[in-house]
Design an enzyme around this catalytic site. Structure first.
Site, PDB file in Angstrom:
ATOM      1  N   ASP A  93      24.936   7.606  20.785  1.00 36.53           N
ATOM      2  CA  ASP A  93      26.168   7.635  20.006  1.00 36.53           C
ATOM      3  C   ASP A  93      26.904   8.957  20.173  1.00 36.53           C
ATOM      4  OD1 ASP A  93      23.915   8.762  18.558  1.00 36.53           O
ATOM      5  OD2 ASP A  93      25.279   9.022  16.858  1.00 36.53           O
ATOM      6  N   GLU A 160      22.362   9.498  15.936  1.00 45.89           N
ATOM      7  CA  GLU A 160      21.996  10.897  15.751  1.00 45.89           C
ATOM      8  C   GLU A 160      23.104  11.680  15.077  1.00 45.89           C
ATOM      9  OE1 GLU A 160      21.643  15.194  16.755  1.00 45.89           O
ATOM     10  OE2 GLU A 160      23.233  13.771  17.300  1.00 45.89           O
TER      11      GLU A 160
END
Length: 497
Positions: A93, A160
């Site tokens: 991400d 994350e």
């Protein structure tokens, strides 16, 4: 294989892969709902399809498992299962791109544009480049018939940038259940890299990271028509409190176990331009079991070099989010703000709570408000509430950095110097932010937050991370592929268990 990695054919192919990865818009938002209900998660299906299409050899020859829908876990079984595995990590991400900043980008943020030296776009250096470097190195080793003795694991989270609760927060327990406590030889995740310090090229893998606490402040005060205002609205009181917090920063403090002290020792011993004043102060602390007085003097002097250095030794605080008010002619009844803290090595989240509570008490008394500090009280009028965010974290355990015997740190350091030359100084580094390794502490003591790709000319530090014009050097990226392919082989030959 090594000749091929250095070829123009590989360069063209890796640029194409990295550019395409950037074009998949895998943004993480703090307010994401449940997987399967919030459609914003669904872009991860697209990214996992991209990886499967791009690396068919890996997906056909290795064990592929999906954890909590989108987390990707890959196992490359070694021929000697008694050896502890190597674990390589990255996240899929990215932080979002604020729409109002798009016109400020040199090249569009989701274009993956290549300008002859850099690939541009969100995620190009944080950290789809590292994810691809891991997969490209494994793919090349597979293609060239390499069979590992030591099992190689790959764990890729997908949130994350919002603390990792759905990605790494599920992947780590999954791995723990399969392998157990202290079962891994080493973990390498994104993190610190290379810099020019004191006339020397230094590589500083993160062997620890600061703690983290987000303090939410809520002020509840009476509303009413703004034509007959209170002397101070909730927004005014909140502003006063934030200014008070900013006017009372933490002081630099360097404890013995802070990795930056080791970096200073390395610099004093090996860097040609290490400052004489720092060297003299450093000598006061060298060789003593407890040297906090000298360390504080050292911290004050070292902090003058840059804000980056200062915050290696100081708890940071930043008011990042504020909200309140619904109408221009109505006084706000509820105002909230978030102050992000990264906790210094040697400090605790409790010390942050104590300090914020003390400052908030001053404002509460001044405006005759009741203070509820971290007590889970129900919100009510005429009150200030302090709350801890969901991802509270103490500073990480310290990774061993001794090189008198063959350790994971010695293998990492040797791999760096084998690739980049013996003039590179490898010194312990500290992460001011947090990575997905926060969930993996029980799996091994040997955790490195490290970005191994280095350009030499452009440096190894990521460019534009979390802001406009994020980009990465293709030369640095290719060197990252070289490093991972070499590290896997070096770990295979190392007797660490």
């Amino acid at each position: 294989m090594e000749k091929f990695i250095a070829s123009s054919a590989f360069e063209k192919a890796t640029i194409k892969r990295l550019s395409a990865a950037v074009q998949v818009k895998t943004e993480s938002y703090d307010d994401l709902g449940k997987i399967g209900e919030d459609k914003r998660w669904d872009v991860q299906y697209d990214f996992n399809k991209y990886l499967k299409k791009t690396f068919p050899r890996i997906f056909s020859q290795l064990r592929i498992e999906y954890v909590n829908t989108h987390g990707l876990f890959i196992t490359w079984n070694g021929t000697e299962p008694e050896l502890k595995p190597t674990l390589l990590m990255a996240h899929m991400d990215t932080v979002p791109v604020p729409p109002e900043t798009i016109d400020q980008w040199t090249h569009p943020p989701w274009s993956g544009y290549y300008d002859g030296k850099f690939v541009w776009g969100r995620g190009s250096s944080d950290c789809k480049n590292q994810l691809l470097a891991v997969l490209e190195s494994v793919d090349l080793l597979l293609e060239n018939g390499f069979v590992p003795k030591r099992t190689v694991l790959m764990s890729f989270g997908f949130d994350e940038e919002r603390g990792g609760p759905q990605g790494a927060g599920h992947l780590a327990p999954f791995i723990f259940e399969r392998y157990g406590k202290d079962a891994l030889a080493v973990i390498v995740d994104e993190g610190g890299g290379f810099a020019d310090n004191w006339g020397a090229s230094m590589c500083m893998p993160g062997v620890a990271e600061k703690g983290h606490i987000d303090v939410e402040i809520v002020i509840r005060m009476p509303g009413g028509h703004s034509s007959i205002p209170l002397p101070h609205t909730a927004i005014g009181v909140m502003s006063e409190l934030i200014v008070l917090i900013e006017d009372n920063p933490y002081e630099p403090h360097l404890v013995d176990k802070n990795p930056y002290l080791g970096a200073l020792y390395c610099g004093a011993d090996h860097a040609p331009d290490f400052p004489d004043k720092l060297r003299k102060i450093l000598e006061k602390s060298r060789g003593h079991e407890t040297c906090n007085a000298a360390n504080d003097e050292l911290a004050q002097e070292a902090a003058k070099m840059s804000p980056f250095v200062r915050y290696l030794m100081q708890t940071s605080q930043a008011a990042d989010i504020i909200g309140g008010g619904v109408k221009v002619n109505a006084m706000p009844e509820r105002v909230s703000a978030f102050v992000n803290h990264r906790i210094n090595i040697g400090s605790t989240s409790e010390s942050v709570k104590t300090k914020v509570t003390s400052l908030a008490q001053q404002i509460a008394e001044k405006h005759n408000l009741t203070l509820h500090a971290f007590d889970d009280a129900k919100e009510e009028r005429n009150s200030i509430f302090l709350k801890a965010g969901y991802n509270e974290l103490e500073p990480a355990p310290l990774t061993p950095t001794n090189v008198d015997e063959l350790t994971a740190y010695a293998v990492l350091s040797g791999t760096v110097r084998a690739l980049y030359g013996e003039d590179v100084i490898v010194a312990p580094g500290l992460m001011t932010g947090n990575t997905d390794t926060r969930y993996y502490w029980d799996l091994t003591r040997h955790i490195f937050r490290f970005a191994p790709g280095w350009d030499g000319e452009q440096g190894g530090l990521a460019n534009g991370v979390h802001t406009v014009d994020e980009h990465v050097s293709v030369k640095a990226h290719i060197n990252g592929v070289k490093w991972f392919s070499l590290f896997i082989r070096n770990m295979d030959e190392a007797t660490l268990d």
